[in-house]
Design a protein around this motif. Structure first.
Motif, short mmCIF file in Angstrom:
data_model
loop_
_atom_site.label_atom_id
_atom_site.label_comp_id
_atom_site.label_asym_id
_atom_site.label_seq_id
_atom_site.Cartn_x
_atom_site.Cartn_y
_atom_site.Cartn_z
N GLN A 1 94.20 47.67 55.86
CA GLN A 1 95.46 48.40 55.93
C GLN A 1 95.84 48.71 57.38
N SER B 1 97.23 49.09 47.46
CA SER B 1 96.10 48.66 48.30
C SER B 1 94.79 49.11 47.69
N LEU C 1 103.35 43.05 49.48
CA LEU C 1 102.28 43.39 48.53
C LEU C 1 102.87 43.97 47.26
N GLN D 1 96.19 38.27 51.82
CA GLN D 1 95.60 38.49 53.15
C GLN D 1 95.82 37.28 54.04
N ARG E 1 104.38 45.73 53.48
CA ARG E 1 104.31 46.62 52.33
C ARG E 1 105.05 46.02 51.13
N LEU F 1 92.04 46.46 48.99
CA LEU F 1 92.26 46.32 50.43
C LEU F 1 91.54 47.46 51.12
#
Length: 156
Positions: free
Chosen positions: A117, A107, A69, A42, A66, A112
């Motif tokens: 998101q 996520s 992550l 983050q 994307r 998350l």
């Protein structure tokens, strides 16, 4: 009965999920991030522009969010990461619909929130502590960005 320090620290609480990816010809195993890895991810997606001025704003860096992550979450059958953080650019060249589907699962496994998101997707504005709204632009800042340590591969 309350849990002890040792029982909390020894609990295996990082979830995994196998996701079929027919576009790639098989399955992908995703692992949720630890709290430390989630915080680092983050932090790596946020930048403060014009820090200490009235024009200070929080900017969400969307570039390859994307894939950035997913390189942390895709693991092999033994639980080892398949990609390094430096592979995010290569993974980001894969089908966006596939990456989006995997990102949603990663996520969820990582905790998350929907708001997090949406910020990554540029669909919301977040006020900074001084009340200035954030931008979802990914233009470079005039101020240097604080470096964040990249999460390392999990131990097997």
């Amino acid at each position: 009965m309350a849990l002890s320090r040792d029982s909390i620290l020894q609990a295996s609480d990082v979830r995994t999920k196998t996701v079929p990816v027919p576009e790639w010809g098989g399955d992908v195993i995703l692992r949720g991030l630890t709290g430390e890895e989630l915080d680092a991810y983050q932090a790596s997606r946020r930048q403060v522009r014009n820090a200490g001025t009235k024009q200070q704003e929080l900017v969400i860096i969307q570039d390859n969010a994307r894939a950035s992550l997913l390189v942390k979450c895709i693991i092999d059958d033994d639980g080892a990461r398949v990609f390094t953080d430096q592979d995010a650019g290569l993974l980001g060249m894969k089908n966006g619909k596939v990456l989006d589907r995997l990102f949603d699962v990663a996520s969820d496994l990582s905790g998350l929130s929907d708001e997090d998101q949406e910020e990554m997707e540029g669909n919301s504005e977040t006020p900074t502590p001084d009340g200035v709204s954030s931008s979802s632009s990914h233009e470079p800042s005039d101020a240097p960005s604080p470096s964040s340590s990249e999460a390392s591969a999990p131990e097997s």
